[in-house]
Design an enzyme around this catalytic site. Structure first.
Site, short mmCIF file in Angstrom:
data_model
loop_
_atom_site.label_atom_id
_atom_site.label_comp_id
_atom_site.label_asym_id
_atom_site.label_seq_id
_atom_site.Cartn_x
_atom_site.Cartn_y
_atom_site.Cartn_z
N GLU A 1 0.87 -1.17 0.00
CA GLU A 1 0.00 0.00 0.00
C GLU A 1 0.90 1.22 0.00
O GLU A 1 1.94 1.23 0.65
CB GLU A 1 -0.90 0.06 1.25
N TYR B 1 7.45 2.47 -7.89
CA TYR B 1 6.79 1.16 -7.94
C TYR B 1 6.30 0.83 -9.35
O TYR B 1 6.44 -0.30 -9.81
CB TYR B 1 5.63 1.09 -6.93
#
Length: 156
Positions: A106, A118
């Site tokens: 998360e 990411y």
């Protein structure tokens, strides 16, 4: 980046890790949360240092082929210099060895730098978690749930 050293986290590292944690995260973990869990074979921790100075770290866990990145931080003076990339590469290799097939995380919706990292590393956006993160002003912020399909050919 060959002058960086990767190593496991030990209790002797906690003061430096706590300092980084306090300066880079909106809602930092406590020193107790940062202490490596003793005897937990499903937890994975590592730090990266330069000239004996800790500059970044990660905390993750892997259970039954599912891994979760719990925390990753890079000291501010070293951000944007490939340190987080190295940490994620080490994490992926560690998780391949642990038998993980999927890595979840998360990330705060407002953390654009981490989100870009990411995505560049092959994570895909899966969903949102409304109000997941607490903010210092008493409000909350949404989390973006991201997934990476681990393949040993991608990380080794």
């Amino acid at each position: 980046m060959s002058d960086y050293t990767l190593q496991p986290i030990g209790d002797r590292h906690l003061t430096d890790i706590e300092r980084i944690e306090q300066t880079v995260h909106i809602a930092p973990w406590s020193k107790t949360q940062l202490a490596p869990a003793q005897g937990c074979f499903d937890h994975h921790y590592a730090l990266i240092s330069q000239d004996d100075q800790i500059i970044g770290y990660f905390y993750a866990r892997c259970i039954a082929g599912e891994a979760e990145l719990l925390n990753l931080a890079v000291d501010r003076p070293f951000q944007g210099k490939g340190v987080a990339h190295q940490l994620l590469t080490l994490l992926k290799k560690t998780l391949v060895a642990a038998g993980a097939k999927t890595l979840w995380l998360e990330v705060r919706q407002s953390n654009y730098g981490a989100r870009a990292l990411y995505q560049k590393q092959g994570f895909e956006l899966i969903s949102h978690r409304a109000g997941y993160y607490s903010c210092p002003d008493g409000t909350t912020e949404d989390a973006l749930v991201m997934r990476y399909q681990i393949s040993s050919s991608h990380v080794l």
